[in-house]
Write a protein that holds these residues in place. Structure first.
Motif, PDB file in Angstrom:
ATOM      1  N   SER A 104      43.407  83.823  40.345  1.00  0.00           N
ATOM      2  CA  SER A 104      43.445  84.517  39.062  1.00  0.00           C
ATOM      3  C   SER A 104      44.074  83.624  37.998  1.00  0.00           C
ATOM      4  O   SER A 104      44.645  82.566  38.297  1.00  0.00           O
ATOM      5  N   ASP A 145      38.429  83.805  52.102  1.00  0.00           N
ATOM      6  CA  ASP A 145      39.832  83.990  52.450  1.00  0.00           C
ATOM      7  C   ASP A 145      40.171  82.955  53.502  1.00  0.00           C
ATOM      8  O   ASP A 145      39.429  82.805  54.483  1.00  0.00           O
ATOM      9  N   ASP A 163      47.616  83.200  38.857  1.00  0.00           N
ATOM     10  CA  ASP A 163      47.821  82.175  39.881  1.00  0.00           C
ATOM     11  C   ASP A 163      47.754  80.773  39.273  1.00  0.00           C
ATOM     12  O   ASP A 163      48.555  79.893  39.611  1.00  0.00           O
ATOM     13  N   ASP A 213      40.288  84.193  57.053  1.00  0.00           N
ATOM     14  CA  ASP A 213      39.083  84.836  57.600  1.00  0.00           C
ATOM     15  C   ASP A 213      38.489  83.960  58.708  1.00  0.00           C
ATOM     16  O   ASP A 213      38.145  82.808  58.480  1.00  0.00           O
ATOM     17  N   TYR A 235      50.525  80.153  45.493  1.00  0.00           N
ATOM     18  CA  TYR A 235      51.146  81.304  44.837  1.00  0.00           C
ATOM     19  C   TYR A 235      50.391  82.584  45.182  1.00  0.00           C
ATOM     20  O   TYR A 235      51.004  83.619  45.467  1.00  0.00           O
ATOM     21  N   LYS A 236      49.080  82.517  45.159  1.00  0.00           N
ATOM     22  CA  LYS A 236      48.247  83.693  45.467  1.00  0.00           C
ATOM     23  C   LYS A 236      48.624  84.282  46.828  1.00  0.00           C
ATOM     24  O   LYS A 236      48.861  85.501  46.955  1.00  0.00           O
ATOM     25  N   TYR A 237      48.703  83.425  47.846  1.00  0.00           N
ATOM     26  CA  TYR A 237      48.985  83.941  49.182  1.00  0.00           C
ATOM     27  C   TYR A 237      50.454  84.310  49.360  1.00  0.00           C
ATOM     28  O   TYR A 237      50.775  85.214  50.146  1.00  0.00           O
ATOM     29  N   LYS A 294      52.183  85.775  47.042  1.00  0.00           N
ATOM     30  CA  LYS A 294      52.206  87.137  46.479  1.00  0.00           C
ATOM     31  C   LYS A 294      51.743  88.163  47.497  1.00  0.00           C
ATOM     32  O   LYS A 294      52.213  89.296  47.514  1.00  0.00           O
ATOM     33  N   GLU A 295      50.777  87.755  48.314  1.00  0.00           N
ATOM     34  CA  GLU A 295      50.200  88.677  49.294  1.00  0.00           C
ATOM     35  C   GLU A 295      51.040  88.786  50.562  1.00  0.00           C
ATOM     36  O   GLU A 295      50.684  89.522  51.477  1.00  0.00           O
ATOM     37  N   GLY A 296      52.140  88.037  50.612  1.00  0.00           N
ATOM     38  CA  GLY A 296      53.067  88.180  51.725  1.00  0.00           C
ATOM     39  C   GLY A 296      52.950  87.146  52.818  1.00  0.00           C
ATOM     40  O   GLY A 296      53.634  87.255  53.853  1.00  0.00           O
ATOM     41  N   ALA A 297      52.123  86.116  52.625  1.00  0.00           N
ATOM     42  CA  ALA A 297      51.994  85.072  53.644  1.00  0.00           C
ATOM     43  C   ALA A 297      53.257  84.207  53.668  1.00  0.00           C
ATOM     44  O   ALA A 297      53.874  83.948  52.634  1.00  0.00           O
TER      45      ALA A 297
END
Length: 238
Positions: free
Chosen positions: A184, A235, A187, A238, A18-20, A22-25
């Motif tokens: 978070s 990340d 998340d 990364d 869910y976290k990623y 949200k970030e557009g992945a």
């Protein structure tokens, strides 16, 4: 691209999916088997096609809740991945997925298969084999890992599920888990909501217990890079 053996294996990484998202992945969840043998006492659904159909709908519910692509089902029979004919064809299918999607990051269980399940271990083995053959220098393969230190010192919930995990979960020392991905409370909440789709496998109480346990591991999901690393990352890209 997250590649797992069964519908519901993604639960342990659901907060960061869910976290990623949200970030557009762009996230692809690949489910190798049909889950048709995952009979549970509370659901009382017999093994076979009906259970497989229900579990496919549950997996679709998960991806909708997390806001990721619908699951890719490879539809192998639950428990049969060790058969020679399946090993060869699964290699080809995962190879095709690598070529089609060219994922920047691939996530699966490590060679220990989370709790030693043979299907988990087979998927890990074949994903690793294909990755070593097909991946470019810009791609990364990560194994989900539960820290040995967390199991030893933090799993204090007195529930049947946590007791089972204490007895069966395969763990990894933190020093090898160099990808430490924070999530978070939002998340965690959405991961919990998505995982609650798996009603054929878990009672509501069991999902609550599982996510209480996940929340105790410092609000982090841990991964080990397949080829090892001493550099700590926060990340997965990364």
């Amino acid at each position: 691209m997250a590649i797992f053996a069964h519908p519901d294996d993604e639960i342990v990484i659901s907060p960061i999916l869910y976290k990623y998202a949200k970030e557009g992945a762009t996230i692809h969840l690949v489910i190798v088997t049909d889950g048709s043998k995952g009979v549970t006492p509370h659901a009382n659904i017999p093994a076979g096609d009906s259970l497989a159909s229900i579990r496919a709908q549950e997996a679709l519910c998960v991806t909708k809740t997390l806001g990721i692509n619908p699951p890719t089902f490879l539809n192998y029979t639950d428990g049969d991945l060790a058969l020679n004919e399946n090993l060869f064809s699964l290699d080809d299918k995962i190879d095709s997925l690598f070529i089609k999607h060219h994922p920047e990051v691939v996530i699966t269980f490590g060679p220990y298969g989370e709790y030693g399940h043979s299907d988990h271990r087979m998927v890990s083995n074949i994903v690793t084999e294909v990755f070593q053959r097909e991946a470019s220098e810009t791609q990364q393969l990560l194994y989900y890992g539960f820290p040995k230190e967390s199991k030893d010192h933090k799993l204090k919930l007195n529930t049947n599920l946590v007791t089972w995990f204490n007895e069966n979960l395969k763990t990894t020392q933190k020093r090898f888990l160099t990808y430490k991905i924070s999530f978070s409370q939002e998340d965690l909440k959405l991961g919990h909501e998505a995982s609650s789709c798996h009603k054929s496998q878990y009672t509501a109480e069991a999902i609550d217990d599982l996510f209480s346990m996940m929340g105790q591991t410092d609000s982090l999901v841990y991964f080990r890079p397949w080829n090892g690393s001493k550099a700590v990352r926060n990340d997965i890209f990364d």
